[in-house]
Design an enzyme around this catalytic site. Structure first.
Site, mmCIF file in Angstrom:
data_model
loop_
_atom_site.group_PDB
_atom_site.id
_atom_site.type_symbol
_atom_site.label_atom_id
_atom_site.label_comp_id
_atom_site.label_asym_id
_atom_site.label_seq_id
_atom_site.Cartn_x
_atom_site.Cartn_y
_atom_site.Cartn_z
ATOM 1 N N GLU A 177 25.376 130.145 52.973
ATOM 2 C CA GLU A 177 25.789 131.419 52.260
ATOM 3 C C GLU A 177 23.883 131.704 52.317
ATOM 4 O OE1 GLU A 177 27.807 130.818 48.475
ATOM 5 O OE2 GLU A 177 29.740 130.029 50.037
ATOM 6 N N GLU A 356 34.795 126.722 53.372
ATOM 7 C CA GLU A 356 35.260 126.771 51.698
ATOM 8 C C GLU A 356 36.439 128.085 51.898
ATOM 9 O OE1 GLU A 356 32.182 127.538 49.601
ATOM 10 O OE2 GLU A 356 30.919 126.195 50.514
HETATM 11 O O1 IFM Z 1 30.649 126.798 44.051
HETATM 12 C C1 IFM Z 1 29.879 127.383 45.383
HETATM 13 C C2 IFM Z 1 29.448 127.400 46.674
HETATM 14 O O2 IFM Z 1 28.102 126.258 45.889
HETATM 15 C C3 IFM Z 1 29.272 127.863 47.499
HETATM 16 N N1 IFM Z 1 30.001 128.733 47.905
HETATM 17 C C4 IFM Z 1 31.350 129.021 47.028
HETATM 18 C C5 IFM Z 1 31.906 128.630 45.287
HETATM 19 C C6 IFM Z 1 32.582 128.628 44.576
HETATM 20 O O3 IFM Z 1 31.904 129.588 43.989
#
Ligand code: IFM
Length: 470
Positions: A177, A356
């Protein structure tokens, strides 16, 4: 259908995934490991940030987190019980290089060696993320990601990991990210290292991409069969109305947030209109940076949670009729499908993994000791259904990692937001597999889930439609 949890084998209709679709769960080092100063680990920017008063809700820190560092065996046993096929974890850079560069801390390497060996023993594929936000503090002291040299130290770090783990880890995610790192960490100052400067954030974003390019080369140098990707957080945008102003706001937000990374990675340039808009804040780009950044990737990781509805006055907080998670994020599975289809048309993408996807909800442990999180299960189910539709539309989707394996330290929100499919009692460190976890386990075992007739028919229709178009 009142309860969407109809037992799979007896269901009349189902949504099925290909046999080689990869099912996984994801975590990140600072959010779960704890042991923040053990076995030679150096200080990270997140140690420094969370130890600074007023940065994290309830003054929580990742000092202990899920104590995963000491509970490796138990956590892998839980993964095995769930039947997870792949585990995406991140490596803590300051555990390997306490000073960010120079001497390697062998005890740190040993932890990840053990993790990888035990995963393989349990027949779980390791997906290692090199950077999930915990930069060694000594590197921040020389400017952090705003200093281009840090991208070279990152490359050295990648080379060490490739040398020591590359015989067993095939899949690598370079950076997690970059938008969040650049914007929340360096523009808004709400995450480590807490800097508030638009100019710095744009330079940081560029250096992260350069670091990604250098690390990709380093990972492949020793291990030509290494598979390398990056994980982008992607929030598709939608205009709040048909007005040209709202439509333009949605287009620009998408360009600033998503295209700012997708274009350099897959087209070797930054979006020209936004580049012009940034004026003197635009980053310094050196010759050959863009070809370094746009090397072929083996996969693209996408982290998807929600969409943004944009009006000319900014993002719309609440959409009537929509549901929201505890993060105040709109639940928008259809936008997920649409985005996957659109980016697959626009860019020449390698296979995609959803690296994710998941939701924070207020979970309750019942007197029977269970967690009946049907809301999280439905969130996952609705997103998997849309993922499957996208695949029928031709999206090259190869796997799905739920965020997260465990409830964990949710950055500036501390322990107040629970994303896990496994509940963690942060006082006792007891773990309970939630209903969503049991459901996910059955999805993995059955290569899919029971569905309503209409859902089944939708997928069949999409598939037939596509066959007609060919
Ligand atoms: O917890 C975070 C993760 O570290 C990165 N992506 C989003 C998740 C939820 O906010």
């Amino acid at each position: 259908m009142a309860d969407k949890d109809v037992s799979f084998p007896t269901a009349e209709y189902c949504v099925t995934f290909p046999r080689n679709f990869l099912w996984g769960a994801a975590t990140a080092a600072y959010q779960i490991e704890g042991a923040w100063n053990e076995d030679g680990k150096g200080e990270s920017i997140w140690d420094r940030f969370s130890h600074t008063e007023g940065t994290i809700l309830n003054s929580d820190t990742g000092d202990v987190a899920c104590d995963h560092y000491h509970r490796l065996d138990k956590d892998i046993a839980l993964m095995k019980e769930l039947g997870i096929r792949a585990y995406r974890f991140s490596i803590s850079w300051p555990r390997i290089f306490p000073d960010g560069k120079g001497l390697v801390n062998l005890a740190g390497l040993d932890f990840y060696n053990r993790l990888v060996d035990k995963l393989l023993e349990a027949q779980i594929q390791p997906f290692a993320t090199l950077y999930h936000w915990d930069l060694p503090q000594p590197l921040q002291d020389i400017g952090g990601w705003s200093n281009r040299e840090v991208s070279s130290y990152f490359c050295d770090y990648a080379a060490v990991l490739s040398k020591h783990l590359g015989d067993r880890v095939r899949n690598w995610v370079t950076i997690n990210e970059p938008w969040v790192i650049a914007n929340i960490g360096h523009r808004d100052g709400l995450m480590a290292p807490g800097i508030k400067s638009q100019k710095t954030s744009l330079q940081v974003a560029h250096h992260l991409l350069v670091a990604h390019g250098k690390a990709t080369q380093a990972l492949r140098a020793d291990n030509p069969s290494a598979r390398v990707g990056i994980a982008l957080d992607m929030r598709p945008t939608a205009p709040a109305s048909d007005s040209p102003e709202d439509v333009e706001a949605a287009r620009k937000t998408w360009t600033r947030e998503a295209r700012w990374y997708l274009d350099p990675l897959f087209k070797a340039y930054y979006p020209p209109d936004i580049w012009t808009e940034y004026g003197e804040n635009a980053p310094i780009v050196k010759p050959r940076d863009m070809s370094l950044i746009s090397q072929n990737l083996d996969f693209l990781g996408i982290n998807y949670y929600t969409r943004t509805v944009c009006s000319k006055d900014g993002p719309v907080e609440r959409i009537p009729g929509s549901e929201y998670t505890e993060m105040n994020w709109e639940i928008a599975p259809e936008a997920f499908c649409k985005m996957l289809i659109e980016i697959s048309h626009e860019y020449n993408l390698p296979p995609i993994y959803i690296t994710e996807n998941g939701a924070a909800f207020n979970d309750v442990v019942t007197t029977e000791g269970t967690v009946e999180d049907t809301n999280r299960r439905d969130y996952m189910r609705d997103h998997l259904l849309q993922a499957r539709i996208a695949m029928e539309e031709g999206v090259n989707l190869a796997g799905y990692f739920v965020w997260s394996l465990l409830d964990n330290f949710e950055w500036a929100f501390g322990y107040s937001k629970r994303f896990g499919i496994i509940h963690v009692d942060f006082k006792t460190q007891d773990r309970i597999i939630k209903k969503s976890g049991h459901w996910f386990s059955s999805v993995i075992k059955n290569y899919g889930f029971a569905s309503e007739k209409a859902e089944h028919e939708r997928i069949t229709a999409v598939s037939a439609n596509r066959a007609d178009r060919r």
